[in-house]
Write a protein that holds these residues in place. Structure first.
Motif, PDB file in Angstrom:
ATOM      1  N   GLY A  85      -2.001  10.555  17.133  1.00 13.74           N
ATOM      2  CA  GLY A  85      -0.892  11.345  16.608  1.00 13.74           C
ATOM      3  C   GLY A  85       0.132  10.553  15.827  1.00 13.74           C
ATOM      4  N   THR A  86      -0.004   9.250  15.747  1.00 17.21           N
ATOM      5  CA  THR A  86       0.954   8.437  14.991  1.00 17.21           C
ATOM      6  C   THR A  86       0.649   8.500  13.504  1.00 17.21           C
ATOM      7  OG1 THR A  86      -0.392   6.453  15.257  1.00 17.21           O
ATOM      8  CG2 THR A  86       1.352   6.843  16.911  1.00 17.21           C
ATOM      9  N   PRO A  87       1.696   8.441  12.661  1.00 16.13           N
ATOM     10  CA  PRO A  87       1.467   8.446  11.207  1.00 16.13           C
ATOM     11  C   PRO A  87       0.645   7.241  10.772  1.00 16.13           C
ATOM     12  CG  PRO A  87       3.773   8.874  11.703  1.00 16.13           C
ATOM     13  CD  PRO A  87       3.120   8.445  12.988  1.00 16.13           C
ATOM     14  N   ALA A  88      -0.253   7.453   9.827  1.00 10.87           N
ATOM     15  CA  ALA A  88      -1.096   6.382   9.304  1.00 10.87           C
ATOM     16  C   ALA A  88      -0.324   5.499   8.322  1.00 10.87           C
ATOM     17  CB  ALA A  88      -2.330   6.965   8.626  1.00 10.87           C
ATOM     18  N   TYR A  89       0.780   6.013   7.780  1.00 10.67           N
ATOM     19  CA  TYR A  89       1.608   5.296   6.805  1.00 10.67           C
ATOM     20  C   TYR A  89       2.992   5.942   6.785  1.00 10.67           C
ATOM     21  CZ  TYR A  89      -0.389   9.258   4.313  1.00 10.67           C
ATOM     22  OH  TYR A  89      -0.808  10.512   3.976  1.00 10.67           O
ATOM     23  N   GLU A  90       3.947   5.319   6.090  1.00 11.05           N
ATOM     24  CA  GLU A  90       5.326   5.811   6.078  1.00 11.05           C
ATOM     25  C   GLU A  90       5.590   6.915   5.057  1.00 11.05           C
ATOM     26  OE1 GLU A  90       8.353   2.806   5.934  1.00 11.05           O
ATOM     27  OE2 GLU A  90       7.190   1.478   7.228  1.00 11.05           O
ATOM     28  N   VAL A 126      -6.743  12.848  -1.786  1.00 12.63           N
ATOM     29  CA  VAL A 126      -5.930  13.380  -2.875  1.00 12.63           C
ATOM     30  C   VAL A 126      -4.574  13.778  -2.318  1.00 12.63           C
ATOM     31  CG1 VAL A 126      -6.798  15.757  -2.648  1.00 12.63           C
ATOM     32  CG2 VAL A 126      -5.904  14.961  -4.847  1.00 12.63           C
ATOM     33  N   ILE A 127      -3.506  13.527  -3.100  1.00 10.50           N
ATOM     34  CA  ILE A 127      -2.158  13.927  -2.697  1.00 10.50           C
ATOM     35  C   ILE A 127      -1.412  14.507  -3.900  1.00 10.50           C
ATOM     36  CG2 ILE A 127      -2.076  12.158  -0.910  1.00 10.50           C
ATOM     37  CD1 ILE A 127       0.292  11.805  -3.734  1.00 10.50           C
ATOM     38  N   LYS A 128      -0.368  15.266  -3.577  1.00 11.82           N
ATOM     39  CA  LYS A 128       0.529  15.779  -4.607  1.00 11.82           C
ATOM     40  C   LYS A 128       1.929  15.285  -4.274  1.00 11.82           C
ATOM     41  CE  LYS A 128       2.313  19.847  -6.848  1.00 11.82           C
ATOM     42  NZ  LYS A 128       3.060  21.034  -6.514  1.00 11.82           N
ATOM     43  N   TRP A 169       3.937  16.408   4.135  1.00  8.56           N
ATOM     44  CA  TRP A 169       2.538  16.240   4.497  1.00  8.56           C
ATOM     45  C   TRP A 169       2.207  14.763   4.587  1.00  8.56           C
ATOM     46  CZ3 TRP A 169      -1.074  20.172   5.202  1.00  8.56           C
ATOM     47  CH2 TRP A 169      -0.644  21.463   4.862  1.00  8.56           C
ATOM     48  N   TYR A 170       1.351  14.403   5.538  1.00  2.00           N
ATOM     49  CA  TYR A 170       0.887  13.035   5.695  1.00  2.00           C
ATOM     50  C   TYR A 170      -0.339  13.017   6.590  1.00  2.00           C
ATOM     51  CZ  TYR A 170       3.868  13.393   9.895  1.00  2.00           C
ATOM     52  OH  TYR A 170       4.466  13.792  11.063  1.00  2.00           O
ATOM     53  N   HIS A 171      -0.870  11.838   6.841  1.00  2.00           N
ATOM     54  CA  HIS A 171      -2.055  11.675   7.678  1.00  2.00           C
ATOM     55  C   HIS A 171      -1.676  11.012   8.994  1.00  2.00           C
ATOM     56  CE1 HIS A 171      -3.839  12.141   3.667  1.00  2.00           C
ATOM     57  NE2 HIS A 171      -4.835  12.704   4.329  1.00  2.00           N
ATOM     58  N   ILE A 172      -2.405  11.377  10.050  1.00  5.97           N
ATOM     59  CA  ILE A 172      -2.174  10.777  11.359  1.00  5.97           C
ATOM     60  C   ILE A 172      -3.447  10.134  11.883  1.00  5.97           C
ATOM     61  CG2 ILE A 172      -0.275  12.324  11.997  1.00  5.97           C
ATOM     62  CD1 ILE A 172      -2.377  13.848  13.786  1.00  5.97           C
ATOM     63  N   ASN A 173      -3.251   9.181  12.794  1.00 13.63           N
ATOM     64  CA  ASN A 173      -4.339   8.574  13.551  1.00 13.63           C
ATOM     65  C   ASN A 173      -4.687   9.494  14.721  1.00 13.63           C
ATOM     66  OD1 ASN A 173      -4.458   5.957  12.133  1.00 13.63           O
ATOM     67  ND2 ASN A 173      -2.358   5.788  12.876  1.00 13.63           N
ATOM     68  N   ILE A 203      -4.735   8.315  -2.727  1.00 14.72           N
ATOM     69  CA  ILE A 203      -4.187   7.207  -1.958  1.00 14.72           C
ATOM     70  C   ILE A 203      -5.264   6.595  -1.064  1.00 14.72           C
ATOM     71  CG2 ILE A 203      -1.806   8.049  -1.949  1.00 14.72           C
ATOM     72  CD1 ILE A 203      -2.366   9.007   1.005  1.00 14.72           C
ATOM     73  N   ARG A 204      -5.003   5.352  -0.658  1.00 15.15           N
ATOM     74  CA  ARG A 204      -5.837   4.672   0.333  1.00 15.15           C
ATOM     75  C   ARG A 204      -5.325   5.043   1.726  1.00 15.15           C
ATOM     76  NH1 ARG A 204      -4.442   0.706  -3.492  1.00 15.15           N
ATOM     77  NH2 ARG A 204      -6.202   0.176  -4.840  1.00 15.15           N
ATOM     78  N   LYS A 205      -6.010   4.601   2.755  1.00 12.00           N
ATOM     79  CA  LYS A 205      -5.631   4.960   4.123  1.00 12.00           C
ATOM     80  C   LYS A 205      -4.290   4.379   4.556  1.00 12.00           C
ATOM     81  CE  LYS A 205     -10.182   6.083   5.833  1.00 12.00           C
ATOM     82  NZ  LYS A 205     -11.220   5.824   6.828  1.00 12.00           N
ATOM     83  N   ASP A 206      -3.787   3.387   3.851  1.00 12.08           N
ATOM     84  CA  ASP A 206      -2.464   2.848   4.169  1.00 12.08           C
ATOM     85  C   ASP A 206      -1.354   3.531   3.367  1.00 12.08           C
ATOM     86  OD1 ASP A 206      -2.779   1.803   1.612  1.00 12.08           O
ATOM     87  OD2 ASP A 206      -2.627  -0.297   2.236  1.00 12.08           O
ATOM     88  N   GLY A 207      -1.709   4.578   2.596  1.00 16.37           N
ATOM     89  CA  GLY A 207      -0.739   5.345   1.830  1.00 16.37           C
ATOM     90  C   GLY A 207      -0.456   4.818   0.440  1.00 16.37           C
ATOM     91  N   THR A 208      -1.037   3.696   0.065  1.00  8.75           N
ATOM     92  CA  THR A 208      -0.791   3.141  -1.267  1.00  8.75           C
ATOM     93  C   THR A 208      -1.667   3.839  -2.303  1.00  8.75           C
ATOM     94  OG1 THR A 208      -2.444   1.400  -0.942  1.00  8.75           O
ATOM     95  CG2 THR A 208      -0.147   0.870  -0.363  1.00  8.75           C
TER      96      THR A 208
END
Length: 145
Positions: A73-78, A93-95, A66-70, A103-108
């Motif tokens: 369709g590109t991933p927002a983070y790695e 929220v993430i698991k 699972w992850y977030h996209i812009n 996490i923040r929008k950059d995945g950190t």
């Protein structure tokens, strides 16, 4: 192009959600993706599951990841996670494994603390569980008394 009616979209796809932030997610066969109001795909990528855009990002699943996209369709983070939720107040929220956090929008990570469960932020607070304790935290992870 002109926006299509709900009925026209439902004839084109196996499943159609409601529009949010100018896009909606659809399913055709086993492929999930987002479309514009005229029914055209917002991007080429296809997913095993998609959800709505909130604060400019949507959550998706490809395989077990699972992850977030812009919007393109590109991933927002790695990073990839075991589960993600939508962004609220610039945090999602993430698991990962058996732990939950935000996490923040950059995945950190938004903070160092990890929980047995965590909910989404609403009005500046998120519900969490650590062991038998249930309480709320602020976006920096500090406990609200």
């Amino acid at each position: 192009m002109e926006a299509l009616s709900r009925e026209e979209l439902e004839r084109m796809f196996d499943w159609v959600s409601d529009f949010q932030e100018g896009l909606t997610w659809v399913r055709k066969g086993t492929e999930w993706y987002h479309i514009n109001e005229d029914g055209t795909p917002a991007y080429e990528q296809r997913f095993d599951e998609t959800h709505f855009f909130c604060e400019g990002l949507a959550w998706v699943r490809k395989g077990t990841e699972w992850y977030h996209i812009n919007e393109d369709g590109t991933p927002a983070y790695e990073q990839r996670f075991d589960r993600v939720g939508s962004f609220h107040g610039d945090l999602a929220v993430i698991k990962k494994g058996k732990t939950w956090y935000h996490i923040r929008k950059d995945g950190t990570p938004a903070y160092e603390q990890r929980f047995d469960w965590a909910g989404s932020f609403r009005e500046g607070l998120a519900g969490v569980r650590k062991g038998d304790e249930h309480y709320h935290i602020r976006p920096d992870g500090t406990r609200v008394s």
